[in-house]
Design a protein around this motif. Structure first.
Motif, PDB file in Angstrom:
ATOM      1  N   THR A 195      48.623  22.033  16.629  1.00  0.00           N
ATOM      2  CA  THR A 195      49.092  23.294  17.212  1.00  0.00           C
ATOM      3  C   THR A 195      50.414  23.774  16.628  1.00  0.00           C
ATOM      4  N   GLY A 196      50.803  23.226  15.514  1.00  0.00           N
ATOM      5  CA  GLY A 196      51.930  23.784  14.779  1.00  0.00           C
ATOM      6  C   GLY A 196      53.294  23.432  15.341  1.00  0.00           C
ATOM      7  N   PHE A 197      54.235  24.306  15.045  1.00  0.00           N
ATOM      8  CA  PHE A 197      55.650  23.969  15.235  1.00  0.00           C
ATOM      9  C   PHE A 197      56.431  25.126  15.862  1.00  0.00           C
TER      10      PHE A 197
ATOM     11  N   GLN B 294      38.955  26.534  18.749  1.00  0.00           N
ATOM     12  CA  GLN B 294      39.519  27.590  17.900  1.00  0.00           C
ATOM     13  C   GLN B 294      39.979  28.778  18.744  1.00  0.00           C
ATOM     14  N   ARG B 295      41.289  29.108  18.632  1.00  0.00           N
ATOM     15  CA  ARG B 295      41.770  30.307  19.316  1.00  0.00           C
ATOM     16  C   ARG B 295      41.744  31.491  18.359  1.00  0.00           C
ATOM     17  N   THR B 296      42.197  31.235  17.119  1.00  0.00           N
ATOM     18  CA  THR B 296      42.184  32.309  16.127  1.00  0.00           C
ATOM     19  C   THR B 296      41.476  31.803  14.879  1.00  0.00           C
ATOM     20  N   ALA B 297      40.404  32.505  14.508  1.00  0.00           N
ATOM     21  CA  ALA B 297      39.681  32.118  13.286  1.00  0.00           C
ATOM     22  C   ALA B 297      40.600  32.334  12.086  1.00  0.00           C
TER      23      ALA B 297
ATOM     24  N   GLY C  93      43.427  23.756  17.426  1.00  0.00           N
ATOM     25  CA  GLY C  93      44.203  24.376  16.359  1.00  0.00           C
ATOM     26  C   GLY C  93      43.467  24.413  15.041  1.00  0.00           C
ATOM     27  N   THR C  94      43.510  25.593  14.418  1.00  0.00           N
ATOM     28  CA  THR C  94      42.819  25.797  13.144  1.00  0.00           C
ATOM     29  C   THR C  94      43.743  26.501  12.148  1.00  0.00           C
ATOM     30  N   GLY C  95      44.998  26.024  12.094  1.00  0.00           N
ATOM     31  CA  GLY C  95      45.916  26.478  11.050  1.00  0.00           C
ATOM     32  C   GLY C  95      45.737  25.597   9.826  1.00  0.00           C
ATOM     33  N   SER C  96      46.710  25.642   8.903  1.00  0.00           N
ATOM     34  CA  SER C  96      46.601  24.840   7.663  1.00  0.00           C
ATOM     35  C   SER C  96      46.370  23.372   7.984  1.00  0.00           C
ATOM     36  N   THR C  97      47.025  22.881   9.047  1.00  0.00           N
ATOM     37  CA  THR C  97      46.906  21.464   9.392  1.00  0.00           C
ATOM     38  C   THR C  97      45.501  21.146   9.907  1.00  0.00           C
ATOM     39  N   GLY C  98      45.045  21.907  10.892  1.00  0.00           N
ATOM     40  CA  GLY C  98      43.736  21.646  11.480  1.00  0.00           C
ATOM     41  C   GLY C  98      42.628  21.744  10.440  1.00  0.00           C
TER      42      GLY C  98
ATOM     43  N   SER D 207      51.264  35.239  14.428  1.00  0.00           N
ATOM     44  CA  SER D 207      51.713  34.296  13.411  1.00  0.00           C
ATOM     45  C   SER D 207      52.986  33.556  13.822  1.00  0.00           C
ATOM     46  N   TRP D 208      53.113  32.319  13.353  1.00  0.00           N
ATOM     47  CA  TRP D 208      54.363  31.593  13.625  1.00  0.00           C
ATOM     48  C   TRP D 208      55.509  32.173  12.799  1.00  0.00           C
ATOM     49  N   TYR D 209      55.203  32.940  11.730  1.00  0.00           N
ATOM     50  CA  TYR D 209      56.282  33.622  10.991  1.00  0.00           C
ATOM     51  C   TYR D 209      57.078  34.516  11.953  1.00  0.00           C
TER      52      TYR D 209
ATOM     53  N   ALA E 232      48.180  37.123   5.658  1.00  0.00           N
ATOM     54  CA  ALA E 232      49.256  37.615   6.525  1.00  0.00           C
ATOM     55  C   ALA E 232      49.769  36.455   7.373  1.00  0.00           C
ATOM     56  N   LYS E 233      48.893  35.481   7.642  1.00  0.00           N
ATOM     57  CA  LYS E 233      49.344  34.182   8.128  1.00  0.00           C
ATOM     58  C   LYS E 233      49.324  33.284   6.905  1.00  0.00           C
ATOM     59  N   ARG E 234      49.989  32.170   6.957  1.00  0.00           N
ATOM     60  CA  ARG E 234      50.005  31.256   5.819  1.00  0.00           C
ATOM     61  C   ARG E 234      48.558  30.907   5.431  1.00  0.00           C
ATOM     62  N   PRO E 235      48.130  31.215   4.185  1.00  0.00           N
ATOM     63  CA  PRO E 235      46.716  30.989   3.839  1.00  0.00           C
ATOM     64  C   PRO E 235      46.407  29.511   3.596  1.00  0.00           C
TER      65      PRO E 235
ATOM     66  N   ALA F 264      46.399  14.945   5.457  1.00  0.00           N
ATOM     67  CA  ALA F 264      47.687  15.603   5.153  1.00  0.00           C
ATOM     68  C   ALA F 264      47.945  15.565   3.644  1.00  0.00           C
ATOM     69  N   ARG F 265      48.064  16.737   3.092  1.00  0.00           N
ATOM     70  CA  ARG F 265      48.158  16.858   1.635  1.00  0.00           C
ATOM     71  C   ARG F 265      48.894  18.158   1.366  1.00  0.00           C
ATOM     72  N   CYS F 266      49.635  18.218   0.295  1.00  0.00           N
ATOM     73  CA  CYS F 266      50.368  19.443   0.011  1.00  0.00           C
ATOM     74  C   CYS F 266      49.435  20.508  -0.563  1.00  0.00           C
ATOM     75  N   ASP F 267      49.686  21.756  -0.200  1.00  0.00           N
ATOM     76  CA  ASP F 267      48.864  22.856  -0.701  1.00  0.00           C
ATOM     77  C   ASP F 267      49.369  23.378  -2.045  1.00  0.00           C
ATOM     78  N   THR F 268      50.562  22.949  -2.407  1.00  0.00           N
ATOM     79  CA  THR F 268      51.073  23.306  -3.732  1.00  0.00           C
ATOM     80  C   THR F 268      50.646  22.206  -4.695  1.00  0.00           C
TER      81      THR F 268
HETATM   82  O1  N01 Z   1      50.255  25.217  12.593  1.00  0.00           O
HETATM   83  P1  N01 Z   1      49.841  26.757  12.830  1.00  0.00           P
HETATM   84  P2  N01 Z   1      49.845  24.244  11.406  1.00  0.00           P
HETATM   85  N1  N01 Z   1      45.591  26.747  22.562  1.00  0.00           N
HETATM   86  O2  N01 Z   1      50.868  27.281  13.775  1.00  0.00           O
HETATM   87  C1  N01 Z   1      46.521  26.951  17.589  1.00  0.00           C
HETATM   88  C2  N01 Z   1      52.591  24.220   6.908  1.00  0.00           C
HETATM   89  N2  N01 Z   1      51.591  23.284   6.449  1.00  0.00           N
HETATM   90  O3  N01 Z   1      50.414  22.923  11.689  1.00  0.00           O
HETATM   91  O4  N01 Z   1      46.658  31.127  15.704  1.00  0.00           O
HETATM   92  C3  N01 Z   1      44.758  26.851  21.544  1.00  0.00           C
HETATM   93  O5  N01 Z   1      49.601  27.455  11.578  1.00  0.00           O
HETATM   94  C4  N01 Z   1      46.916  28.208  16.854  1.00  0.00           C
HETATM   95  O6  N01 Z   1      46.178  29.306  17.324  1.00  0.00           O
HETATM   96  P3  N01 Z   1      46.785  30.811  17.166  1.00  0.00           P
HETATM   97  C5  N01 Z   1      52.143  25.629   6.577  1.00  0.00           C
HETATM   98  O7  N01 Z   1      53.234  26.407   6.261  1.00  0.00           O
HETATM   99  C6  N01 Z   1      51.579  22.970   5.157  1.00  0.00           C
HETATM  100  O8  N01 Z   1      48.402  24.328  11.105  1.00  0.00           O
HETATM  101  O9  N01 Z   1      48.241  30.710  17.591  1.00  0.00           O
HETATM  102  N3  N01 Z   1      45.150  26.890  20.254  1.00  0.00           N
HETATM  103  C7  N01 Z   1      46.576  27.800  15.432  1.00  0.00           C
HETATM  104  O10 N01 Z   1      45.210  27.850  15.185  1.00  0.00           O
HETATM  105  C8  N01 Z   1      51.516  26.019   7.877  1.00  0.00           C
HETATM  106  O11 N01 Z   1      51.365  27.395   8.073  1.00  0.00           O
HETATM  107  C9  N01 Z   1      50.652  22.114   4.698  1.00  0.00           C
HETATM  108  O12 N01 Z   1      45.964  31.626  18.065  1.00  0.00           O
HETATM  109  C10 N01 Z   1      46.460  26.828  20.028  1.00  0.00           C
HETATM  110  C11 N01 Z   1      47.007  26.336  15.410  1.00  0.00           C
HETATM  111  O13 N01 Z   1      47.003  25.894  16.755  1.00  0.00           O
HETATM  112  C12 N01 Z   1      52.458  25.380   8.851  1.00  0.00           C
HETATM  113  O14 N01 Z   1      52.719  24.117   8.302  1.00  0.00           O
HETATM  114  C13 N01 Z   1      49.698  21.572   5.530  1.00  0.00           C
HETATM  115  C14 N01 Z   1      47.399  26.707  21.050  1.00  0.00           C
HETATM  116  C15 N01 Z   1      48.400  26.147  14.871  1.00  0.00           C
HETATM  117  O15 N01 Z   1      48.453  26.608  13.573  1.00  0.00           O
HETATM  118  C16 N01 Z   1      51.939  25.205  10.238  1.00  0.00           C
HETATM  119  O16 N01 Z   1      50.567  24.848  10.175  1.00  0.00           O
HETATM  120  C17 N01 Z   1      49.714  21.910   6.850  1.00  0.00           C
HETATM  121  C18 N01 Z   1      46.905  26.668  22.374  1.00  0.00           C
HETATM  122  N4  N01 Z   1      47.739  26.602  23.426  1.00  0.00           N
HETATM  123  C19 N01 Z   1      50.680  22.755   7.308  1.00  0.00           C
HETATM  124  N5  N01 Z   1      48.635  26.645  20.503  1.00  0.00           N
HETATM  125  C20 N01 Z   1      50.677  21.706   3.309  1.00  0.00           C
HETATM  126  O17 N01 Z   1      51.032  22.351   2.378  1.00  0.00           O
HETATM  127  C21 N01 Z   1      48.463  26.734  19.181  1.00  0.00           C
HETATM  128  N6  N01 Z   1      47.150  26.845  18.884  1.00  0.00           N
HETATM  129  C22 N01 Z   1      50.264  20.380   3.171  1.00  0.00           C
END
Ligand code: N01
Length: 544
Positions: A387-389, A215-218, A192-197, A501-503, A334-337, A62-66
């Motif tokens: 899996t995000g928020f 991975q659901r979405t690359a 989950g493969t968002g910024s956190t994963g 996107s969660w946006y 288009a999703k948070r990079p 866990a680290r800030c992207d800024t």
């Molecule tokens: O969450 P996400 P995050 N089965 O929602 C997958 C901020 N942040 O915690 O894309 C399988 O982006 C989901 O798949 P899909 C930043 O703003 C900041 O990673 O929905 N997979 C996706 O891959 C960021 O955008 C920093 O198809 C499932 C992942 O889980 C925001 O937090 C660091 C699923 C969720 O990705 C959120 O990021 C980290 C399921 N049922 C985050 N449900 C810093 O700056 C969800 N997914 C430090």
């Protein structure tokens, strides 16, 4: 602290203001109201200390992207000169240390009640106060209620059948145990493969016996290129604090850099590739600013998307894994990079594998692991939900807020968030939402948009008190206009094209699909708010 408390009809003390949350936003809001305006303010915080997002998000990596020299308070350059960051991007431990440093410096902690979660807030029109209830059974009343609960503080744990039967352990990255998790010798799944994963996988892989990434979405990612900061850079920051602050406040995303004026489509292919290459090597969110048209024009965006996909194919040795990772279905950013430290390289390790759950979804969690639709079962000891928020609206709705005549915020937002400037909802007088939906918030470097909201709210309250005004409340008509503006701004970009996107709230089943943050640029939003304030808080009804 000056005492401005009055006594309510029921005899309980009425505070001037209650601030919910002790992250960047709540700490500064409390300070501005208490020390700037001399109000009697109580802070309430669910966590055991200050930190907000960073109190909870302690997952591996866990680290800030800024970059650190832009991820802090800038309301006074004194704080910028006193604190020194150690790395290009601050890690979660260092950020929490920084926030504690500021809290002590401003003497904030004594005004917060920690380990106290707000479970309800109701507006009492007869007394013109907000009555706030907590999970400790406390009841507090205040004239102004400010939510500073963050945009990403309600964990989204997908409802997968069988989770309760799992014999191993499971964790959500946003509720990470403070004592840490030992992956040594364990078979670990990361969903989950968002910024956190993308941040956590490389770190988990270092100690796990095996890591399987579902991975659901690359996703795209650009190297962070994190490194310790040199003494000379730290000296530069100290000597240029005011310039850095001005640049952050003037830029579209609250960053200390500006996006280039060049257009990708007007740049010859060879030069374009060279510029992407430079940006890739420099690393970080700045990659998005390589060309001005990346988020406005799909053909321009395709050039960046293809560049990154080619990088993935070059890094990842197994061609099938590389193809799966590069099979990205939405425009870049288009999703948070995300930015990463060795994410794609992680898939070259013998103890890491990638599983596609787009075409073969997770069907159930069994006592021993995860079963996919085709019957394959992955045996596991630990499941990590990255899996995000339930973003932006989730943290506000769970406060159970009721305005005039018992009007529920949940009812007003049934079809998606509606408010004015992301700050106020009609029917909820004197309630202010710091970085609420409809504000730039998550499309901006958070401390920058937080400071702007906090200052706007403090100035508005000062204006009310100076002029003997009791309530400030927006109207339905203003909300409608603002929601239209939020939609217009989003539709002028490629952002809504990432339909998962969660946006858009698309990550939470059943959540209304509405583009939530304001995409018109922080610098433009700031001007809009300045004009509103200069025109006697146009769009708000102020009543004596
Ligand atoms: O969450 P996400 P995050 N089965 O929602 C997958 C901020 N942040 O915690 O894309 C399988 O982006 C989901 O798949 P899909 C930043 O703003 C900041 O990673 O929905 N997979 C996706 O891959 C960021 O955008 C920093 O198809 C499932 C992942 O889980 C925001 O937090 C660091 C699923 C969720 O990705 C959120 O990021 C980290 C399921 N049922 C985050 N449900 C810093 O700056 C969800 N997914 C430090």
């Amino acid at each position: 602290m000056t005492e401005h408390a009055r006594t309510s009809v029921s005899g309980t003390e009425v505070l001037d203001a209650i601030v919910i949350g002790a992250g960047f936003a709540g700490m500064y809001q409390l300070y501005r109201l208490r020390d700037g305006l001399g109000l009697k303010v109580q802070g309430l915080e669910a966590g055991g200390g200050v930190g907000g997002t960073w109190y909870w998000n302690r997952y591996p990596g866990a680290r800030c992207d800024t970059e650190s020299h832009a991820y802090w308070y800038t309301f006074t350059t004194d704080l910028m000169k006193e604190w020194q960051w150690s790395e290009r991007y601050p890690g979660h431990v260092e950020i929490v240390r920084y926030l504690n440093f500021v809290a002590d410096k401003l003497d904030i902690k004594r005004c917060f009640r920690f380990n106290t979660r707000v479970v309800g807030a109701t507006y009492d029109a007869a007394a013109n106060v907000w009555r706030v209830r907590t999970d400790n059974g406390d009841e507090l009343s205040a004239t102004y209620l400010v939510t500073a609960v963050g945009c990403l503080s309600t964990a989204n744990v997908p409802k997968i059948p069988g989770l309760e039967s799992f014999k191993g352990k499971w964790f959500h990255t946003g509720q990470w145990p403070h004592e840490g998790v030992d992956f040594t010798g364990k078979r670990v799944a990361q969903i989950g493969t968002g910024s956190t994963g993308i941040q956590s996988a490389p770190v988990i892989a270092e100690t796990a016996a095996h890591l399987t990434v579902f991975q659901r979405t690359a996703n795209y990612s650009v190297p962070a290129s994190n490194a310790p900061l040199s003494d000379s850079f730290r000296e530069y920051v100290k000597n240029n604090a005011e310039l850095i602050r001005q640049n952050m406040r003037a830029s579209a995303n609250g960053q200390p850099f500006f996006n280039s004026d060049r257009l990708a489509l007007e740049t010859p292919e060879e030069d374009r590739q060279a510029l992407y290459e430079v940006a890739w090597r420099r690393g970080g969110l700045q990659f998005r600013g390589t060309f001005q048209d990346l988020l406005a024009n799909k053909a321009a965006n395709d050039t960046a998307a293809e560049f990154i996909k080619n990088k993935i194919r070059a890094i990842v040795k197994d061609p099938k894994t590389a193809e799966l990772l590069a099979d990205i279905d939405h425009p870049y950013a288009a999703k948070r990079p995300p930015i990463d430290s060795g994410y794609f390289e992680t898939f070259n390790r013998d103890n890491v594998s990638l599983v596609d759950v787009r075409n073969n979804p997770i069907e159930a969690i069994t006592p021993d692991g995860i079963r996919l639709r085709d019957g394959t079962e992955h045996k596991l000891d630990i499941i990590v939900f990255a899996t995000g928020f339930d973003a932006m609206t989730g943290p506000l709705l769970r406060l159970n807020i009721r305005g005039r005549d018992g009007l529920e915020l949940a009812k007003v937002w049934e079809g998606g968030p509606r408010n004015y400037l992301g700050l106020q909802v009609a029917g909820f007088p004197n309630l202010f939402t710091v970085t609420g939906p409809g504000s730039p918030s998550v499309l901006c470097n958070m401390p920058v948009c937080i400071e702007q909201h906090v200052e706007f709210i403090a100035d508005a309250i000062a204006h009310m008190r100076k002029n003997g005004l009791k309530t400030m409340e927006t109207t339905e008509a203003e909300m409608e206009k603002w929601v239209a503006e939020v939609n217009r701004a989003a539709n002028a970009t490629l952002l809504p094209q990432a339909t998962h996107s969660w946006y858009l709230g698309a990550n939470v089943p059943g959540k209304p699909r509405v583009f939530m943050p304001y995409a018109g640029g922080m610098q433009n939003y700031r001007k809009i708010c300045e004009n509103v304030a200069a025109n006697n808080y146009q769009g708000f009804v102020l009543s004596a």
